[in-house]
Design an enzyme around this catalytic site. Structure first.
Site, PDB file in Angstrom:
ATOM      1  N   HIS A  39      -1.416  -9.993  -3.141  1.00 30.05           N
ATOM      2  CA  HIS A  39      -2.387  -9.343  -4.428  1.00 30.05           C
ATOM      3  C   HIS A  39      -3.145 -10.183  -5.343  1.00 30.05           C
ATOM      4  O   HIS A  39      -3.322  -9.597  -6.272  1.00 30.05           O
ATOM      5  CB  HIS A  39      -1.599  -8.109  -4.920  1.00 30.05           C
ATOM      6  N   SER A  40      -3.388 -11.361  -4.968  1.00 22.93           N
ATOM      7  CA  SER A  40      -4.357 -11.968  -5.820  1.00 22.93           C
ATOM      8  C   SER A  40      -5.727 -11.395  -5.961  1.00 22.93           C
ATOM      9  O   SER A  40      -6.362 -10.810  -5.321  1.00 22.93           O
ATOM     10  CB  SER A  40      -4.897 -13.133  -5.417  1.00 22.93           C
ATOM     11  N   TYR A  41      -6.229 -11.383  -7.324  1.00 17.35           N
ATOM     12  CA  TYR A  41      -7.286 -10.859  -7.858  1.00 17.35           C
ATOM     13  C   TYR A  41      -8.260 -12.052  -7.986  1.00 17.35           C
ATOM     14  O   TYR A  41      -8.038 -12.704  -8.807  1.00 17.35           O
ATOM     15  CB  TYR A  41      -7.204 -10.171  -9.178  1.00 17.35           C
TER      16      TYR A  41
ATOM     17  N   GLN B 145      -7.223  -4.151   2.743  1.00 18.27           N
ATOM     18  CA  GLN B 145      -7.713  -3.340   1.471  1.00 18.27           C
ATOM     19  C   GLN B 145      -8.682  -4.228   0.742  1.00 18.27           C
ATOM     20  O   GLN B 145      -8.489  -5.510   0.324  1.00 18.27           O
ATOM     21  CB  GLN B 145      -6.410  -2.847   0.836  1.00 18.27           C
TER      22      GLN B 145
ATOM     23  N   HIS C  37       3.236   0.184  -2.942  1.00 24.62           N
ATOM     24  CA  HIS C  37       3.534  -1.519  -3.070  1.00 24.62           C
ATOM     25  C   HIS C  37       5.060  -1.645  -2.867  1.00 24.62           C
ATOM     26  O   HIS C  37       5.521  -2.490  -3.819  1.00 24.62           O
ATOM     27  CB  HIS C  37       2.918  -1.904  -4.260  1.00 24.62           C
TER      28      HIS C  37
ATOM     29  N   ASP D 241     -11.443   0.894  -3.058  1.00 24.95           N
ATOM     30  CA  ASP D 241      -9.900   0.663  -3.013  1.00 24.95           C
ATOM     31  C   ASP D 241      -9.727   1.271  -1.550  1.00 24.95           C
ATOM     32  O   ASP D 241      -8.975   2.376  -1.567  1.00 24.95           O
ATOM     33  CB  ASP D 241      -9.267   1.557  -4.160  1.00 24.95           C
TER      34      ASP D 241
ATOM     35  N   GLU E 194      -6.470  -7.592   0.538  1.00 32.85           N
ATOM     36  CA  GLU E 194      -5.141  -7.516   0.679  1.00 32.85           C
ATOM     37  C   GLU E 194      -4.955  -7.297   2.133  1.00 32.85           C
ATOM     38  O   GLU E 194      -4.945  -6.251   2.761  1.00 32.85           O
ATOM     39  CB  GLU E 194      -4.469  -6.476  -0.016  1.00 32.85           C
TER      40      GLU E 194
ATOM     41  N   ASN F  33       0.797  -1.127   0.099  1.00 35.43           N
ATOM     42  CA  ASN F  33       0.093  -0.013   0.014  1.00 35.43           C
ATOM     43  C   ASN F  33       0.740   1.348   0.039  1.00 35.43           C
ATOM     44  O   ASN F  33       1.971   1.159  -0.290  1.00 35.43           O
ATOM     45  CB  ASN F  33      -1.192  -0.165   1.162  1.00 35.43           C
ATOM     46  N   ARG F  34       0.291   2.390   0.325  1.00 32.34           N
ATOM     47  CA  ARG F  34       0.946   3.721   0.126  1.00 32.34           C
ATOM     48  C   ARG F  34       1.646   4.261   1.304  1.00 32.34           C
ATOM     49  O   ARG F  34       1.031   4.078   2.418  1.00 32.34           O
ATOM     50  CB  ARG F  34       0.034   4.828  -0.480  1.00 32.34           C
TER      51      ARG F  34
HETATM   52  C1  GLA Z   1      -3.430  -1.703  -4.692  1.00 26.10           C
HETATM   53  C2  GLA Z   1      -3.983  -0.286  -4.870  1.00 26.10           C
HETATM   54  C3  GLA Z   1      -4.994   0.114  -6.030  1.00 26.10           C
HETATM   55  C4  GLA Z   1      -4.235  -0.281  -7.156  1.00 26.10           C
HETATM   56  C5  GLA Z   1      -3.818  -1.768  -7.184  1.00 26.10           C
HETATM   57  C6  GLA Z   1      -3.106  -2.048  -8.419  1.00 26.10           C
HETATM   58  O1  GLA Z   1      -4.619  -2.446  -4.458  1.00 26.10           O
HETATM   59  O2  GLA Z   1      -4.743   0.026  -3.799  1.00 26.10           O
HETATM   60  O3  GLA Z   1      -5.159   1.721  -6.039  1.00 26.10           O
HETATM   61  O4  GLA Z   1      -3.141   0.304  -7.476  1.00 26.10           O
HETATM   62  O5  GLA Z   1      -3.294  -2.108  -6.080  1.00 26.10           O
HETATM   63  O6  GLA Z   1      -3.812  -1.434  -9.679  1.00 26.10           O
END
Ligand code: GLA
Length: 382
Positions: free
Chosen positions: A207-209, A316, A133, A279, A344, A107-108
């Protein structure tokens, strides 16, 4: 029964239990294949972990990426339920962290800066004016050392990486270990640990989708989601938490009763506008460090369900808002907006600059250790 008979009976029972366990253990396995070379000439491999029931996860040591995860639906049919690619080149070309291990800080971090013991550290800025990340070359883009590990209840892969002092601007040599286990109970367990030789910050995640209907099979808006969180961390326009812990009550962020992800995603609510959907980090109920169930997702056409268990204080929810159809993944599937969701597990974003958030500082001599489990099951099995 006579004592001798009881003894015989007990012996036979123990032998049977042992055999059953051995059988389960015998079936779970790990195999390895080459996956290509990175631009700097390192070999990447792909490991297939299969459990005793036939569920399977493929993990490459490039980025620790889960490239595929096959679990049964209500009829026992296995399907791949994570977004990704079947070749290394596609990952090297760039992607939004599909299936990867994220670090050193998931994250940020605002403006890519934080101060620790009076020293300011400057990190790579790779998301607007912020650090995301782990920076330009985070843990999702490095080659990890990998070795299969023997476990009694499934198949496991141990990944290790030495993240050098100064990489992406972080202080301290960080020795990281991530163990993925696919248990015989259809759980993908991720055990993260790390030690450092200088005080630093750490926040690892995965970070799996997911798309429980099968990867590429439409959007995830009809997935029903429960999150055990009474509060979330609202953000500014750059997705940096403002510091407020806001009650979810009466907002589109209230998932304390299972609700579809899509039910309120387009509501005119400032936080949804800023995130282009979900998000955001949820402040998970329960105690940090205690492994507890924090979320449950279910999908009605397949009958698949997934629980998330973690020791972490936050999670997240990302609803795949930035997917836009420009990436084509496995089986030629085109990934359109909201074709996957991420859960996440983590510490809250920008914690190094938010003294009131649970700390992400790892001190020299201490051990970072967190566990997250994605547990799969089915509803309405025939
Ligand atoms: C994370 C971030 C999102 C985005 C995704 C990847 O989950 O929180 O804003 O950057 O990764 O696209």
């Amino acid at each position: 029964m006579k004592p001798v008979k009881v003894l015989y009976f007990a012996l036979i029972c123990s032998a049977m239990i042992l055999l059953l366990n051995l059988n389960a253990y015998g079936q779970a396995k790990v195999t390895k294949e080459g996956f290509g070379k990175t631009p700097d000439g390192q070999d990447a491999d792909i490991y297939t972990l299969t459990n005793s029931g036939g569920a399977e996860v493929k993990i490459t040591n490039y980025g620790g990426i889960v490239t595929s995860l096959r679990v049964p639906d209500r009829n026992g049919k296995l399907d791949d339920i994570v977004l990704g690619f079947d070749n290394l080149d596609a990952y090297l070309k760039g992607h939004p962290y599909f299936g990867a291990i994220i670090g050193r800080y998931g994250n940020r971090i605002a403006k890519g800066r934080f101060t620790l013991h009076g020293v300011e550290y400057k990190l790579a800025v790779n998301n607007g004016e912020n650090h995301l990340h782990g920076g330009t070359k985070g843990f999702d883009k490095v080659v990890w050392n990998a070795k299969p590990r023997k476990v009694a209840n499934g198949a496991a892969l141990e990944l290790t990486y030495l993240n050098k002092d100064g990489e992406e601007g972080y202080p301290g040599n960080l020795s990281v270990k991530v163990v993925y286990t696919l248990t015989n109970a259809n759980e993908l367990k991720i055990d993260y640990s790390a030690t450092t030789d200088k005080d630093t910050v750490v926040n690892l995640t995965h970070h799996s989708y997911f798309n429980l209907a099968g990867q590429g099979n439409g959007d995830i808006l009809n997935h029903r989601l429960f999150v055990n969180a009474a509060r979330f961390t609202p953000t500014d326009a750059g997705s940096i938490p403002t510091g407020e812990l806001r009650s979810v009550r009466g907002t589109p962020f209230d998932f304390t009763r299972a609700t579809t992800i899509g039910a309120r995603i387009n509501q005119d609510y400032e936080q949804l506008r800023l995130g282009k959907g979900y998000d955001h980090n949820f402040v998970l109920n329960g105690k940090i460090g205690t492994l507890r169930r924090v979320a449950r997702v279910s999908e009605s056409t397949s009958g698949r369900a997934m629980e998330v268990w973690t020791t972490e204080p936050g999670m997240q929810l990302y609803s795949g808002n930035f997917l836009d159809g420009t990436l084509t993944g496995k089986d030629g599937k085109v990934y359109q907006q909201r074709y996957g969701f991420c859960l996440e597990t983590q510490h809250y974003p920008d914690s190094p600059n938010k003294p009131k958030f649970p700390t992400t500082v790892l001190r020299k001599g201490d051990r970072y250790h967190t566990i997250t489990i994605y547990k799969f099951s089915v509803r309405g099995a025939k």
